[in-house]
Design an enzyme around this catalytic site. Structure first.
Site, PDB file in Angstrom:
ATOM      1  N   ASP A 177       0.833  -1.197   0.000  1.00  0.00           N
ATOM      2  CA  ASP A 177       0.000   0.000   0.000  1.00  0.00           C
ATOM      3  C   ASP A 177       0.872   1.253   0.000  1.00  0.00           C
ATOM      4  O   ASP A 177       1.978   1.247  -0.538  1.00  0.00           O
ATOM      5  CB  ASP A 177      -0.935  -0.036   1.213  1.00  0.00           C
ATOM      6  CG  ASP A 177      -2.300   0.573   0.919  1.00  0.00           C
ATOM      7  OD1 ASP A 177      -2.356   1.803   0.750  1.00  0.00           O
ATOM      8  OD2 ASP A 177      -3.293  -0.168   0.856  1.00  0.00           O
ATOM      9  N   PRO A 185       0.346   4.742  18.075  1.00  0.00           N
ATOM     10  CA  PRO A 185       0.222   4.046  19.368  1.00  0.00           C
ATOM     11  C   PRO A 185      -0.710   2.848  19.339  1.00  0.00           C
ATOM     12  O   PRO A 185      -0.600   1.965  20.195  1.00  0.00           O
ATOM     13  CB  PRO A 185      -0.302   5.144  20.300  1.00  0.00           C
ATOM     14  CG  PRO A 185      -0.871   6.195  19.404  1.00  0.00           C
ATOM     15  CD  PRO A 185      -0.053   6.162  18.154  1.00  0.00           C
ATOM     16  N   ASP A 186      -1.621   2.786  18.362  1.00  0.00           N
ATOM     17  CA  ASP A 186      -2.540   1.650  18.275  1.00  0.00           C
ATOM     18  C   ASP A 186      -2.029   0.565  17.321  1.00  0.00           C
ATOM     19  O   ASP A 186      -2.701  -0.448  17.126  1.00  0.00           O
ATOM     20  CB  ASP A 186      -3.918   2.135  17.806  1.00  0.00           C
ATOM     21  CG  ASP A 186      -5.056   1.492  18.587  1.00  0.00           C
ATOM     22  OD1 ASP A 186      -4.779   0.642  19.459  1.00  0.00           O
ATOM     23  OD2 ASP A 186      -6.223   1.831  18.333  1.00  0.00           O
ATOM     24  N   ASP A 225      12.583   2.619   5.006  1.00  0.00           N
ATOM     25  CA  ASP A 225      11.579   3.353   5.780  1.00  0.00           C
ATOM     26  C   ASP A 225      10.235   3.355   5.062  1.00  0.00           C
ATOM     27  O   ASP A 225       9.998   4.163   4.158  1.00  0.00           O
ATOM     28  CB  ASP A 225      12.034   4.793   6.011  1.00  0.00           C
ATOM     29  CG  ASP A 225      11.077   5.567   6.913  1.00  0.00           C
ATOM     30  OD1 ASP A 225      10.149   4.932   7.475  1.00  0.00           O
ATOM     31  OD2 ASP A 225      11.245   6.782   7.053  1.00  0.00           O
ATOM     32  N   HIS A 232      -3.846   5.922   3.468  1.00  0.00           N
ATOM     33  CA  HIS A 232      -4.589   4.741   3.032  1.00  0.00           C
ATOM     34  C   HIS A 232      -4.064   3.465   3.669  1.00  0.00           C
ATOM     35  O   HIS A 232      -4.823   2.656   4.215  1.00  0.00           O
ATOM     36  CB  HIS A 232      -4.499   4.665   1.507  1.00  0.00           C
ATOM     37  CG  HIS A 232      -5.380   3.654   0.868  1.00  0.00           C
ATOM     38  ND1 HIS A 232      -4.982   2.360   0.637  1.00  0.00           N
ATOM     39  CD2 HIS A 232      -6.654   3.738   0.393  1.00  0.00           C
ATOM     40  CE1 HIS A 232      -5.960   1.688   0.043  1.00  0.00           C
ATOM     41  NE2 HIS A 232      -6.986   2.505  -0.126  1.00  0.00           N
ATOM     42  N   ASN A 324     -14.128  -0.321  -7.059  1.00  0.00           N
ATOM     43  CA  ASN A 324     -15.146   0.663  -6.659  1.00  0.00           C
ATOM     44  C   ASN A 324     -15.864   1.280  -7.844  1.00  0.00           C
ATOM     45  O   ASN A 324     -16.203   2.460  -7.820  1.00  0.00           O
ATOM     46  CB  ASN A 324     -14.491   1.798  -5.851  1.00  0.00           C
ATOM     47  CG  ASN A 324     -13.947   1.327  -4.524  1.00  0.00           C
ATOM     48  OD1 ASN A 324     -14.347   0.285  -4.024  1.00  0.00           O
ATOM     49  ND2 ASN A 324     -13.035   2.084  -3.960  1.00  0.00           N
ATOM     50  N   ASP A 368     -15.294 -13.319  -4.557  1.00  0.00           N
ATOM     51  CA  ASP A 368     -15.365 -14.473  -3.670  1.00  0.00           C
ATOM     52  C   ASP A 368     -16.167 -14.252  -2.398  1.00  0.00           C
ATOM     53  O   ASP A 368     -16.798 -15.177  -1.885  1.00  0.00           O
ATOM     54  CB  ASP A 368     -13.949 -14.911  -3.284  1.00  0.00           C
ATOM     55  CG  ASP A 368     -13.131 -15.319  -4.491  1.00  0.00           C
ATOM     56  OD1 ASP A 368     -13.573 -16.222  -5.212  1.00  0.00           O
ATOM     57  OD2 ASP A 368     -12.060 -14.723  -4.711  1.00  0.00           O
ATOM     58  N   SER A 392     -11.478  -1.137  -0.586  1.00  0.00           N
ATOM     59  CA  SER A 392     -10.194  -1.095   0.111  1.00  0.00           C
ATOM     60  C   SER A 392     -10.370  -1.324   1.604  1.00  0.00           C
ATOM     61  O   SER A 392      -9.479  -1.855   2.268  1.00  0.00           O
ATOM     62  CB  SER A 392      -9.523   0.271  -0.090  1.00  0.00           C
ATOM     63  OG  SER A 392      -8.968   0.398  -1.361  1.00  0.00           O
TER      64      SER A 392
END
Length: 809
Positions: A177, A185-186, A225, A232, A324, A368, A392
Site C-alpha cells: 500500500d 500508538p494503536d 523506511d 490509506h 469501486n 469471492d 479497500s
C-alpha cells in the site's frame, strides 16, 4: 483503491483485452530457456506512443533469451539501459534503468534484439476515486448493534471469534500500500520486525538484498523506511490488526498480529507495476502468509499475474479489493482481484445493513466474498483516526480474519484456511447473484461452527525439484516440500548425488529465507561432465508433527520407496532455427521449413516458436518430420487470447497446452506427443504448418526452432527384485566401467549380498516406521539412488519407480 493504467500491445498491433476472468495456472511461469533466436516481443508499444505519461520514463521490465549470467553493465542490451534488479517470484524478469534515452527510443532499440525475449514498459498505477463520504462511525463491521442506524448483527461476528482467539502474532501479514505509520500508538506493538536486521547501520545484515528493512521496505524511495505519507495504508492496517484491549483507539480483527509495511505507492497514491511485483516478491521471501492488496482495477499484466501465481508455491494468500466502479467483474475484469489463481481472494463491500455498497464491484463467479466497507473507522497517520469507504476497507476485514485463523491453526495450509473462510461465511439473499454463494464474512463462524483442521498424520513430500545451472554447469538443486519440515532433521546425511563417475560430495543443505521451512537449496561443486545424475533425498526428514516423509502418498511414512529422486542429464543441445517471418492469413495454411544437415539420433525434441496472432484459437499448428509423420502441437487453444510468446512444446512440461493461457509463455506439452521421435535420425526437412481456421484475425510467425538433445546410451545390469528387508543387507561397491568414448553413462554399481536373495511378493516394509527404526536400512537408502534403476520386478518395471509419486524434470 488503486487503478492500473495500461494496455498490452504487440508491436504494431493491438492485443485485445478480455473481459472474462482469466485462468492463470501456477505453472505459467517465465521459463529458463537455453536459446531463443527471435526478436523481442514488446508490450504496450502503441500506448507509449499515444501517452507516455502512463508509464515510467526511466525504467522498464524485460526478460532475457539466455537467463544465465545476465549482464548488469550499462548499455549491455540497449544504449543507456542497465539491469538493476530481478525478482524471486518471476525468474528471468528484470527491471532495467534507462539513462540518457527516452522510453520510446529504448523500446525501438530493443525490438530487434536477439538477447531480449520480452519487454514490458513500467505501467503507472494510480489511486482510484474512493467515495468521499468520511463520517464518524464506530466499528459496526466488527459488532453491529445498530449504533450507526444499520441492521442489528449485520457484521462479521468478531466478538464471537474473540471468545476463542484474539491472535498470537505467529502469522505475518504484508500490507502492499502507501506504507504504514509504524509509530502509531494503536499499531506499533503489532508492527513486524525483521530480527535479522540492525536498524540504521546502512548494512544488509540478513543478506536479503535490502538495507535497514526493519519493518518492511519503501519501494518508492528504495529505502528501509515504509512510513505512510498518504493515510490509506495505515487505515487498512488498523482494520487488520490494531492492538486490541489496550484502552485506546480501536481494535483490529486480529488483536496480536504482525504487520509488514511494504510501501510501493507514493504520497499521491501512485506507483508502478515493477514496484508492486517487488513488494509481493519481498513479502513471500520474508515469510508473509497473507498480503492485503487494497488496490486494483485496470487491465491484465502478465508479469504481475505470474508473480501472484508463483506465490502459491509458498502457501501465500493474496487478498484483493474487487473495485469501486459499481461494475460486474464477471463482465469487465478488474485486476489484481480477477487473477484466477487459487490463492487470490476477491472482496466486495457491504454497508451496515448487509447490502452491497453502491460503489462496490460485484460478480457471482469472480468475486469471492463481501465484508463491511462503508464508513469504516480506523487508524490514520500521526496517531489519529477517521472513516473511509471502499472495497479497500472491506479487504482488510478478510485479511484480518484469515490471519486470526492461521494464528489459531498454524499448521493449516492456504487451501484449508480459504476453505474455512468460505464455508463459515453468511449466505445473504441480498448478495445472491452478486457474490459467489452470496457470501459475507463471518469470522465468528470460523471458530464456533467449523471443526479445526484435522491433524495431518501424513509425512511431507517433495512437490517440486530442479537442478540449477550457472555457466553451463549444474551447481545446486532446489526442493519444495508439501509442508513445513524440521530443518534440523534435513542434513547432508539425507542427500546423495550420483553421477557417471560415482558418488559426489554435497556441500550444504540450507533453508530458503522466508519459505517457512518448505524450500531448501542443496549445493555441490559445479558439474560439467556429460552423463546422467541422480539426486536422492530422504526419507528420514521430519515434518512438524514428527512424521517421516511419505513421498509415494500411500499413508506409510519413512519407507524406502519414500526416497525422492531427481534426475538430470548433462548434455549439449543442438538447435536449428528459421527466423524468416511468415504472414498468417485468414482461412489459409502457411508453412516454414528447417533442414537438419547432420546425423543426430534424437533423445528429446522441443519445438520453440513465436507468433503474433489475435484470437489464437483460430490456429492449428503441426510439425511434419522428414519421414512425413505429422505431429499436432496446437489445436485451437486459448479462446480469445492473443499470441504465442516464447512458447516451447516440450513433452516433459508440467502443463499441457490445453491448460495454458495466451500468450502461452513458457513450456507446454503439445497436443500430440513427440516421444515417438526418440531414437530416430533427425536428418532431413522439417515443416511447421500453421492453419488459420477463421476469418477476421490474422498474424505473423516471427520465428521457430528445433531443439534436439542426442540420445545417451546407458549401461544396464540384469534386473533382480529385492524386498525392503533384504535391501538392508545388500552391500554396494562402486566400480568404474570402461565404455567407448562419447556422451555415455560411465558408472554403475555392483550388488552383492550376505545371503541368497529370492523374489518376494511385497516390496513394502512390514511396519511404516521400519526404515526409521533400522539403522542398517537407513544406511542402505543412501545408496538407493545408485542401484535402484537396475532393480525391476518380473514385468520389467524399475523398482525405484513403482512407488514413486512423481518424477521431476
Amino acid at each position: 483503491m488503486i487503478r492500473v493504467v495500461g494496455q498490452v500491445r504487440f508491436r504494431g498491433s493491438t492485443m485485445s483485452r478480455h473481459n472474462s476472468r482469466q485462468k492463470l495456472s501456477q505453472f505459467l511461469l517465465v521459463e529458463h530457456l537455453e536459446r531463443r533466436d527471435v526478436p523481442a516481443m514488446i508490450y504496450d508499444f502503441d500506448l507509449v506512443r499515444q501517452n507516455a505519461a502512463d508509464f515510467r520514463d526511466d525504467s522498464l521490465l524485460l526478460t532475457l533469451t539466455t537467463p544465465i549470467a545476465p549482464d548488469f553493465s550499462v548499455g549491455a542490451y540497449a544504449p543507456g539501459l542497465q539491469l538493476i534488479r530481478n525478482y524471486h517470484l518471476v525468474p528471468n524478469l528484470y527491471e532495467a534503468k534507462i539513462q540518457g534515452a527516452t522510453l520510446l527510443g529504448t523500446l525501438e532499440k530493443l525490438e530487434p534484439s536477439l538477447r531480449v525475449a520480452m519487454v514490458q514498459p513500467n505501467a503507472k498505477i494510480q489511486a482510484a476515486g474512493i467515495p468521499n463520504d468520511p463520517s464518524f462511525s464506530k466499528l459496526y463491521g466488527l459488532n453491529n448493534t445498530g449504533q450507526t442506524g444499520g441492521k442489528f448483527d449485520a457484521d462479521i461476528d468478531a466478538t464471537e471469534a474473540w471468545d476463542t482467539q484474539t491472535g498470537t502474532g505467529r502469522t505475518i501479514v504484508a500490507i502492499l500500500d502507501t506504507g504504514v505509520d509504524y509509530n502509531h500508538p494503536d499499531l506499533r506493538d503489532n508492527i513486524w520486525t525483521n530480527t535479522g536486521e540492525v536498524a540504521g547501520n546502512g548494512i544488509d545484515d540478513d543478506h536479503n538484498g535490502f538495507i535497514d528493512d526493519v519493518h518492511g521496505y519503501n519501494f518508492v524511495t528504495l529505502t528501509g523506511d515504509p512510513m505512510d505519507d498518504n493515510g490509506h495504508g495505515t487505515h487498512v492496517a488498523g482494520t487488520i490488526g490494531a492492538v486490541g484491549d489496550n484502552g485506546i483507539g480501536v481494535a483490529g480483527v486480529n488483536w496480536h498480529t504482525r504487520l509488514m509495511a511494504l510501501k510501493f505507492l507514493d504520497s499521491t497514491g501512485s506507483g508502478y507495476l515493477a514496484d508492486a511485483i517487488a513488494a509481493l516478491d519481498y513479502a513471500v521471501q520474508m515469510g508473509a502468509r497473507i498480503s492485503n492488496n487494497s488496490w486494483g482495477g485496470g487491465g491484465y499484466e502478465a508479469t504481475l499475474g505470474q508473480a501472484i501465481a508463483r506465490a502459491t508455491v509458498g502457501g501465500h494468500i493474496f487478498v484483493a479489493a474487487a473495485g469501486n466502479s459499481s461494475s460486474n467483474n464477471d463482465v469487465t475484469a478488474a485486476y489484481p482481484a480477477n487473477y484466477n489463481s487459487p490463492n487470490v481472494v476477491s472482496v466486495a463491500a457491504v454497508d451496515q445493513n448487509g447490502v452491497l455498497a453502491s460503489f462496490s464491484n460485484y460478480g457471482p463467479t469472480s468475486v469471492d466474498i463481501a465484508a463491511p466497507g462503508v464508513n469504516i473507522y480506523s487508524t490514520l497517520p500521526g496517531g489519529t483516526y477517521g472513516s473511509y469507504s471502499g472495497t479497500s476497507m472491506a479487504t482488510p476485514h478478510v485479511t484480518g480474519a484469515l490471519s486470526l485463523y492461521l494464528d489459531a491453526h498454524p499448521g493449516a495450509s492456504a487451501t484449508e484456511a480459504l476453505s474455512a473462510l468460505y464455508q463459515s461465511a453468511d449466505s445473504l439473499t441480498s448478495l445472491q447473484n452478486r457474490v459467489a454463494g452470496g457470501r459475507r464474512l463471518n469470522v465468528g463462524n470460523m471458530f464456533t461452527q467449523l471443526a479445526p483442521p484435522v491433524s495431518d498424520p501424513q509425512g511431507a513430500r517433495v512437490v517440486a525439484g530442479q537442478f540449477n545451472q550457472a555457466g553451463g554447469s549444474i551447481t545446486s538443486a532446489s526442493l519444495t516440500f508439501s509442508e513445513e519440515v524440521q530443518p534440523s532433521s534435513f542434513s547432508l546425511a539425507d542427500v546423495s548425488l550420483v553421477g557417471p563417475l560415482g558418488t559426489l560430495a554435497i556441500s550444504s543443505v540450507t533453508t530458503v529465507t522466508g519459505s517457512g521451512n518448505k524450500q531448501f537449496t542443496i549445493t555441490f561443486a559445479p558439474i560439467s561432465q556429460a552423463g546422467n545424475y541422480r539426486l536422492g533425498v530422504g526419507p528420514a526428514i521430519l515434518d512438524l508433527t514428527g512424521n517421516y516423509m511419505d513421498q509415494n502418498v500411500n499413508g506409510f511414512n519413512g519407507e524406502l520407496s519414500d526416497l525422492y529422486t531427481l534426475d538430470w542429464t548433462q548434455q549439449v543441445q543442438t538447435v536449428f532455427t528459421n527466423n524468416s517471418r511468415v504472414a498468417i492469413r485468414d482461412l489459409r495454411t502457411v508453412t516454414s521449413t528447417i533442414t537438419v544437415d547432420a546425423d543426430l539420433i534424437i533423445g528429446d525434441l522441443n519445438v520453440r516458436m513465436d507468433a503474433s496472432h489475435t484470437y489464437v484459437s483460430d490456429m492449428v499448428i503441426t510439425l511434419t518430420s522428414p519421414t512425413n509423420v505429422v505431429y499436432t502441437l496446437f489445436n485451437r487453444r486459448g479462446t480469445s487470447g492473443d499470441n504465442l510468446i516464447g512458447t516451447v512444446f516440450d513433452d516433459q512440461a508440467a502443463v499441457g497446452i490445453a491448460e495454458g493461457l495466451a500468450p502461452f509463455t513458457g513450456a507446454f506439452r503439445p497436443e500430440g506427443s513427440l516421444t515417438s521421435l526418440v531414437g530416430k535420425n533427425a536428418r532431413g526437412k522439417w515443416t511447421l504448418s500453421i492453419s488459420d481456421k477463421a476469418s477476421r484475425d490474422s498474424g505473423t510467425l516471427q520465428g521457430w526452432s528445433l531443439e534436439f538433445t542426442q540420445q545417451l546410451q546407458v549401461s544396464a545390469m540384469p534386473a533382480r527384485r529385492l524386498a525392503g528387508s533384504q535391501l538392508a543387507k545388500a552391500q554396494v561397491a562402486l566400480v568404474s566401467v570402461a565404455l567407448p568414448v562419447g556422451p555415455m553413462w560411465t558408472g554403475g554399481a555392483l550388488l552383492s549380498a550376505n545371503q541368497p536373495l529370492t523374489p518376494v511378493p511385497d516390496l513394502h516394509a512390514a511396519h511404516p516406521m521400519a526404515v526409521a527404526n533400522t539403522a542398517a536400512a537407513l544406511q542402505a537408502r543412501l545408496d538407493m539412488s545408485v542401484w535402484s534403476r537396475f532393480l525391476a520386478d518380473e514385468t520389467g518395471t524399475p523398482w525405484s519407480t513403482r512407488n514413486r509419486a512423481a518424477k521431476a524434470y
